[in-house]
Design an enzyme around this catalytic site. Sequence first.
Site, PDB file in Angstrom:
ATOM      1  N   LYS A 119     -15.825  36.954  -6.197  1.00 24.06           N
ATOM      2  CA  LYS A 119     -14.910  36.969  -5.051  1.00 24.06           C
ATOM      3  C   LYS A 119     -13.633  36.175  -5.364  1.00 24.06           C
ATOM      4  CE  LYS A 119     -14.971  35.750  -0.090  1.00 24.06           C
ATOM      5  NZ  LYS A 119     -15.838  35.254   0.999  1.00 24.06           N
ATOM      6  N   SER A 194     -15.940  38.230   4.770  1.00 27.38           N
ATOM      7  CA  SER A 194     -14.756  38.215   3.943  1.00 27.38           C
ATOM      8  C   SER A 194     -14.997  38.617   2.482  1.00 27.38           C
ATOM      9  CB  SER A 194     -14.125  36.814   3.974  1.00 27.38           C
ATOM     10  OG  SER A 194     -15.029  35.841   3.495  1.00 27.38           O
ATOM     11  N   SER A 218     -19.978  36.232   6.014  1.00 26.58           N
ATOM     12  CA  SER A 218     -19.078  36.840   5.018  1.00 26.58           C
ATOM     13  C   SER A 218     -19.777  37.461   3.815  1.00 26.58           C
ATOM     14  CB  SER A 218     -18.057  35.810   4.539  1.00 26.58           C
ATOM     15  OG  SER A 218     -17.171  35.495   5.584  1.00 26.58           O
TER      16      SER A 218
END
Length: 548
Positions: A119, A194, A218
């Site tokens: 990420k 996210s 997330s």
Amino acid sequence: LLLRWRRRRRLWKKVEEARQRQERSLVRMETAVQRFREQHPSVNMVSILSLPLPELSKKLRDGSLPPEHVFYAYVGKALRLATETNCITEYLQESETQVRKLKPSEKMGLLYGVPVSIKDSIDCEGHDSTLGFIKNINKPAAEDSVVVQVLRRQGAIPFVKTNVPQSLISYDCNNLIFGQTFNPLLYTRSPGGSSGGEGALVGGGGSILGFGTDVGGSLRFPAAFCGICALKPTGNRLSKKGIIAGVLGQKAVVAAVGPMAKDVESLALCMRALLCEDMFNLDSTVPPLPFNEEVYASTQPLRIGYYETDFFTMPSPAMRRAVREAKQLLEDAGHTLVPFELTNVDYMMFNFCVRGMFADGGASFLKKFKGELEKSSMGLFFWLAKSPSWLKTLLSWIAKPFRLLMPFIGFVSFFSTVDEVWSLHHEIEEFCHQFIAQWKKLNLDVMLCPMLGPALGIGYPGKLSVAVSYTMLYNALDFPVGVVPVTVVTDEDEEELKDYKGYFRDWWDRTLAKAFRGSAGLPVAVQCVALPWQEELCLRFMKEVEAL
């Protein structure tokens, strides 16, 4: 005006640079894959991509599958996914050198030769961690985060970084620099957030193992929306050193870093690899708890708590059915299912999560957006946070009786004093102790509960921040929790959805009903929860649910 125009021009130039770098990354990936295919025309990449992680890892370690074959198979597939879903922000070109340097040895790590995706907010040396902010472009990390260091020592090859929403405080995946990421299952749907770039890449088969973070769901939203598995561990089971948070310093809602993969066994292999001496030595704040094989391998029947709703966000018909069907199948498999009643979820959401994360009236969060070109999709929040105190007071009085701006009552309240923050932290501790007492009274091992789904349409998560209640509860409690897809939306679910009204029958409930519509065939997941530090039991329960 001239100064403002020049500043905006400079910012757009930086955005253009970042986009060009993203484009160059994809070109490099294409060139690398093409070169490999020309040199190795007989390699069957489809068969490599079809192998589950435990089997792939075994073949890499015993030498029956060369790391280069696996690496370029995944680079090729990731490139295709990036073109279709816009999930990749940067190709880590040094990964090609890492693959070339891999040599079989007696001390091969558990993830030897496995390509992994990372990420955006997780530091990789020499690469930006932007969080979707222009100010973070061209600020490469000085060193790898601890998680990435441990992955490398275990033989894994981080090869791409993936997209996130601006600031990370969203469960969609869109920012001004890299744009919107799309769900690989249906491009009109959000991949979640996210860790949305990870969800899209792993869900589409472009990465066999991905890493994200979770402060309100997330990891779990992208996994549920893209039809894969994810584990949010207890906050400090894996090191967060070198990982950038959405709201720095807040302790009320606990963030965690965790893995995403197609199946539970892959998550277990990943946790085995990470929970090693390297992790404990590189970050001494992580408790030295190696993976407990005995707990994970146990076949003892479980005593499982369950609930179908939190009485705050009404579940979609498919969410409710997913829990009911899982409950029935678990009972048929010999486990005991016990109803668990949740209370005061609305109080937990607004007073613990919203007030806890924005105890300074959102000032530090607002500061991140200073000098940026756009203010994400949180216009109302920004307006409220900047409002004068008398207007905040007036709005909070107006909102409470009518539930009009309920999600923002925490925002419109005054800045919390130090005394109030301490009091809030104490209240969260008490809430956690009461929750555990209720759990122990029922003599539970684990818990089965709903996961928001199916995937919402693009743009809807920004309007429906209230719908994080099912996930955020376990960040406030700091319990390990995993997501497993168990069913898909049926035509009957769609028909039932016509009668969906929600608990408050307000604008948010009506919008959520619209966001759920037209989802036949999309995956729906459940959450599997365990008590703090019991990740192995959580994974064992996830494995039971997956097997159903």
